[in-house]
Write an enzyme that holds these catalytic residues in place. Sequence first.
Site, PDB file in Angstrom:
ATOM      1  N   HIS A 108      -7.622   9.465  -2.180  1.00  0.00           N
ATOM      2  CA  HIS A 108      -7.000   9.442  -0.843  1.00  0.00           C
ATOM      3  C   HIS A 108      -7.890  10.094   0.223  1.00  0.00           C
ATOM      4  O   HIS A 108      -7.953   9.638   1.362  1.00  0.00           O
ATOM      5  CB  HIS A 108      -5.648  10.165  -0.907  1.00  0.00           C
ATOM      6  CG  HIS A 108      -4.695   9.762   0.173  1.00  0.00           C
ATOM      7  ND1 HIS A 108      -3.341   9.685  -0.017  1.00  0.00           N
ATOM      8  CD2 HIS A 108      -4.890   9.403   1.467  1.00  0.00           C
ATOM      9  CE1 HIS A 108      -2.753   9.297   1.103  1.00  0.00           C
ATOM     10  NE2 HIS A 108      -3.677   9.125   2.027  1.00  0.00           N
ATOM     11  N   SER A 134       5.783  -1.244   8.533  1.00  0.00           N
ATOM     12  CA  SER A 134       7.032  -1.399   9.275  1.00  0.00           C
ATOM     13  C   SER A 134       8.198  -1.307   8.305  1.00  0.00           C
ATOM     14  O   SER A 134       8.072  -1.679   7.141  1.00  0.00           O
ATOM     15  CB  SER A 134       7.078  -2.740  10.017  1.00  0.00           C
ATOM     16  OG  SER A 134       8.280  -2.798  10.768  1.00  0.00           O
ATOM     17  N   SER A 159      -0.940   3.461  14.806  1.00  0.00           N
ATOM     18  CA  SER A 159      -0.014   4.441  14.210  1.00  0.00           C
ATOM     19  C   SER A 159       0.840   5.169  15.258  1.00  0.00           C
ATOM     20  O   SER A 159       0.767   6.388  15.398  1.00  0.00           O
ATOM     21  CB  SER A 159      -0.820   5.459  13.375  1.00  0.00           C
ATOM     22  OG  SER A 159       0.013   6.115  12.462  1.00  0.00           O
ATOM     23  N   LYS A 203      -2.737   5.957  -4.379  1.00  0.00           N
ATOM     24  CA  LYS A 203      -3.871   6.865  -4.114  1.00  0.00           C
ATOM     25  C   LYS A 203      -3.688   8.211  -4.803  1.00  0.00           C
ATOM     26  O   LYS A 203      -2.575   8.752  -4.845  1.00  0.00           O
ATOM     27  CB  LYS A 203      -4.014   7.088  -2.602  1.00  0.00           C
ATOM     28  CG  LYS A 203      -3.975   5.811  -1.799  1.00  0.00           C
ATOM     29  CD  LYS A 203      -4.158   6.000  -0.313  1.00  0.00           C
ATOM     30  CE  LYS A 203      -3.822   4.718   0.444  1.00  0.00           C
ATOM     31  NZ  LYS A 203      -2.436   4.620   0.917  1.00  0.00           N
ATOM     32  N   ASP A 256       0.851  -1.192   0.000  1.00  0.00           N
ATOM     33  CA  ASP A 256       0.000   0.000   0.000  1.00  0.00           C
ATOM     34  C   ASP A 256       0.890   1.248   0.000  1.00  0.00           C
ATOM     35  O   ASP A 256       1.720   1.428   0.889  1.00  0.00           O
ATOM     36  CB  ASP A 256      -0.876   0.023   1.264  1.00  0.00           C
ATOM     37  CG  ASP A 256      -1.792   1.236   1.278  1.00  0.00           C
ATOM     38  OD1 ASP A 256      -2.857   1.173   0.633  1.00  0.00           O
ATOM     39  OD2 ASP A 256      -1.426   2.258   1.891  1.00  0.00           O
ATOM     40  N   TYR A 272       2.897   9.921  -0.200  1.00  0.00           N
ATOM     41  CA  TYR A 272       3.970   9.412   0.667  1.00  0.00           C
ATOM     42  C   TYR A 272       5.362   9.700   0.098  1.00  0.00           C
ATOM     43  O   TYR A 272       6.364   9.543   0.798  1.00  0.00           O
ATOM     44  CB  TYR A 272       3.835   7.895   0.922  1.00  0.00           C
ATOM     45  CG  TYR A 272       2.526   7.457   1.543  1.00  0.00           C
ATOM     46  CD1 TYR A 272       1.669   8.377   2.156  1.00  0.00           C
ATOM     47  CD2 TYR A 272       2.130   6.131   1.512  1.00  0.00           C
ATOM     48  CE1 TYR A 272       0.458   7.968   2.701  1.00  0.00           C
ATOM     49  CE2 TYR A 272       0.925   5.714   2.069  1.00  0.00           C
ATOM     50  CZ  TYR A 272       0.088   6.641   2.649  1.00  0.00           C
ATOM     51  OH  TYR A 272      -1.099   6.234   3.187  1.00  0.00           O
TER      52      TYR A 272
HETATM   53  N1  LIG Z   1      -5.573   6.299   3.521  1.00  0.00           N
HETATM   54  C1  LIG Z   1      -5.052   7.039   4.476  1.00  0.00           C
HETATM   55  O1  LIG Z   1      -5.411   8.220   4.677  1.00  0.00           O
HETATM   56  C2  LIG Z   1      -4.009   6.436   5.351  1.00  0.00           C
HETATM   57  C3  LIG Z   1      -3.645   7.077   6.557  1.00  0.00           C
HETATM   58  C4  LIG Z   1      -2.688   6.459   7.348  1.00  0.00           C
HETATM   59  C5  LIG Z   1      -2.124   5.260   6.975  1.00  0.00           C
HETATM   60  N2  LIG Z   1      -2.465   4.674   5.784  1.00  0.00           N
HETATM   61  C6  LIG Z   1      -1.856   3.384   5.334  1.00  0.00           C
HETATM   62  O2  LIG Z   1      -1.986   2.442   6.398  1.00  0.00           O
HETATM   63  C7  LIG Z   1      -0.694   1.979   6.782  1.00  0.00           C
HETATM   64  C8  LIG Z   1      -0.666   1.634   8.251  1.00  0.00           C
HETATM   65  O3  LIG Z   1      -0.944   2.763   9.074  1.00  0.00           O
HETATM   66  P1  LIG Z   1       0.177   3.539   9.919  1.00  0.00           P
HETATM   67  O4  LIG Z   1       1.490   3.377   9.260  1.00  0.00           O
HETATM   68  O5  LIG Z   1      -0.300   4.907  10.153  1.00  0.00           O
HETATM   69  O6  LIG Z   1       0.167   2.824  11.335  1.00  0.00           O
HETATM   70  P2  LIG Z   1       0.332   1.336  11.909  1.00  0.00           P
HETATM   71  O7  LIG Z   1       0.572   0.361  10.842  1.00  0.00           O
HETATM   72  O8  LIG Z   1      -0.804   1.138  12.841  1.00  0.00           O
HETATM   73  O9  LIG Z   1       1.631   1.481  12.805  1.00  0.00           O
HETATM   74  C9  LIG Z   1       2.907   1.575  12.238  1.00  0.00           C
HETATM   75  C10 LIG Z   1       3.906   1.821  13.365  1.00  0.00           C
HETATM   76  O10 LIG Z   1       3.968   0.698  14.236  1.00  0.00           O
HETATM   77  C11 LIG Z   1       5.300   0.191  14.307  1.00  0.00           C
HETATM   78  N3  LIG Z   1       5.179  -1.273  14.216  1.00  0.00           N
HETATM   79  C12 LIG Z   1       4.873  -2.004  13.116  1.00  0.00           C
HETATM   80  N4  LIG Z   1       4.783  -3.309  13.406  1.00  0.00           N
HETATM   81  C13 LIG Z   1       5.042  -3.413  14.727  1.00  0.00           C
HETATM   82  C14 LIG Z   1       5.097  -4.519  15.612  1.00  0.00           C
HETATM   83  N5  LIG Z   1       4.876  -5.762  15.197  1.00  0.00           N
HETATM   84  N6  LIG Z   1       5.409  -4.274  16.915  1.00  0.00           N
HETATM   85  C15 LIG Z   1       5.645  -3.009  17.345  1.00  0.00           C
HETATM   86  N7  LIG Z   1       5.599  -1.916  16.542  1.00  0.00           N
HETATM   87  C16 LIG Z   1       5.293  -2.119  15.247  1.00  0.00           C
HETATM   88  C17 LIG Z   1       6.029   0.785  13.123  1.00  0.00           C
HETATM   89  O11 LIG Z   1       7.379   1.014  13.425  1.00  0.00           O
HETATM   90  P3  LIG Z   1       8.593   0.319  12.565  1.00  0.00           P
HETATM   91  O12 LIG Z   1       8.458   0.778  11.152  1.00  0.00           O
HETATM   92  O13 LIG Z   1       9.810   0.879  13.236  1.00  0.00           O
HETATM   93  O14 LIG Z   1       8.418  -1.148  12.756  1.00  0.00           O
HETATM   94  C18 LIG Z   1       5.301   2.106  12.927  1.00  0.00           C
HETATM   95  O15 LIG Z   1       5.807   3.077  13.800  1.00  0.00           O
HETATM   96  C19 LIG Z   1       0.209   3.138   6.382  1.00  0.00           C
HETATM   97  O16 LIG Z   1       1.560   2.804   6.382  1.00  0.00           O
HETATM   98  C20 LIG Z   1      -0.369   3.504   5.042  1.00  0.00           C
HETATM   99  O17 LIG Z   1       0.074   2.597   4.045  1.00  0.00           O
HETATM  100  C21 LIG Z   1      -3.418   5.238   4.994  1.00  0.00           C
END
Ligand SMILES: NC(=O)c1ccc[n+]([C@@H]2O[C@H](COP(=O)([O-])OP(=O)(O)OC[C@H]3O[C@@H](n4cnc5c(N)ncnc54)[C@H](OP(=O)(O)O)[C@@H]3O)[C@@H](O)[C@H]2O)c1
Length: 333
Positions: free
Chosen positions: A114, A276, A218, A81, A47, A52
């Site tokens: 998006h 991650s 997040s 997106k 994704d 980004y």
């Molecule tokens: N459509 C939208 O508006 C929108 C908005 C936000 C996000 N997104 C998408 O959704 C994805 C996920 O959301 P997000 O990145 O905001 O948050 P998330 O996936 O909930 O959290 C990511 C964070 O958690 C850490 N992490 C990952 N796996 C872990 C584990 N097993 N144990 C402990 N910590 C862990 C990562 O650090 P490390 O990298 O250091 O492991 C990072 O800091 C995004 O990357 C993006 O692709 C879309």
Amino acid sequence: MAPKLENVTFFNGHKMPIVGLGTFQSSKGEVGRAVDIALETGYRHIDTAYMYGNEAEIGQALKKGLDSGKLKREDLFIVTKLPPAGNRAESVEKYLKKSLDALQLSYVDLYLIHHPVGVQDVGGQTLPRHKDGNVLLDMNTDIISLWKAMEAQVDAGRAHSIGLSNFNSSQIKRIWQAARIKPANLQVELHIYFQQRELAAFCKALDVTVCAYAPLGSPQLSNVVRARGGDVNKLVSVSPMSDPVVSRIAEKYKKTAAQVLLRHIMQRGIVVIPKSVNPDRIKQNFDVFDFELTEEDMDELDALDKGPKCRIFNEVIAPERAKHPEYPYHQRY
Ligand SMILES: NC(=O)c1ccc[n+]([C@@H]2O[C@H](COP(=O)([O-])OP(=O)(O)OC[C@H]3O[C@@H](n4cnc5c(N)ncnc54)[C@H](OP(=O)(O)O)[C@@H]3O)[C@@H](O)[C@H]2O)c1
């Protein structure tokens, strides 16, 4: 052995792998390696988003995977997106072509709008700002004509499926009713404290699949808010990975809290895209197919829902967005 839970199927027959790699905040210099490791681990769904700024490096990693001969394009499921600066009919093709060029692909599997709130298109800036620091909104966003331009991208073969992100139920309904090609997927914030039950049920009734962003809460979002000059103290603070109920259930299965959080969402038939860049955590987040939460565990986890007050991607990120006529969060879902 837990039942296979590998994909969700769109109304058009396309299948979306239920676990994908998120790449928001995966910076240049680290995202390519993250994609390499993810592909080696077995992820097939990546994704990303024009916003980004990392599509080119992801494209290089995908090309490497495809050139190796171990992967075929049809094995992959790539999502990107349309940025809010492209939220007008005449800009959709331009932005999708830019994304495809960067990703070195001839099509994406899913192209999402998006965000329903459009911003002005100023020299390719992702979030153009006025001198006073406020984001330059485009108050004339017309989501129906925008959708028609998205449909044209399917006709042209540049996207196999199209969908929405951050839209509320009324906006989805308006699009769904006007659509010649229906939205296949909605990507929204969804985690243990904000389970989006009403929106997920609404989508299910329309045969729109759901993908959960921020499935782990997040934890690094404050970095973005700080970088944009926002007030981190106003951020909703959630730490689902330290929740005692989640930790207790994780202990029972000899899994981590993150794995239980992902599995809880997946067992609802919802796609997860944990981000991650850490090799061990990339692998850990994919190691979620060998256990199944019982009904009692699911009920206990369901009960942790606190509803929209635990929405973390709210006005704090870009406060002026709330003034836009298509701002999605004035209504409950
Ligand atoms: N459509 C939208 O508006 C929108 C908005 C936000 C996000 N997104 C998408 O959704 C994805 C996920 O959301 P997000 O990145 O905001 O948050 P998330 O996936 O909930 O959290 C990511 C964070 O958690 C850490 N992490 C990952 N796996 C872990 C584990 N097993 N144990 C402990 N910590 C862990 C990562 O650090 P490390 O990298 O250091 O492991 C990072 O800091 C995004 O990357 C993006 O692709 C879309």
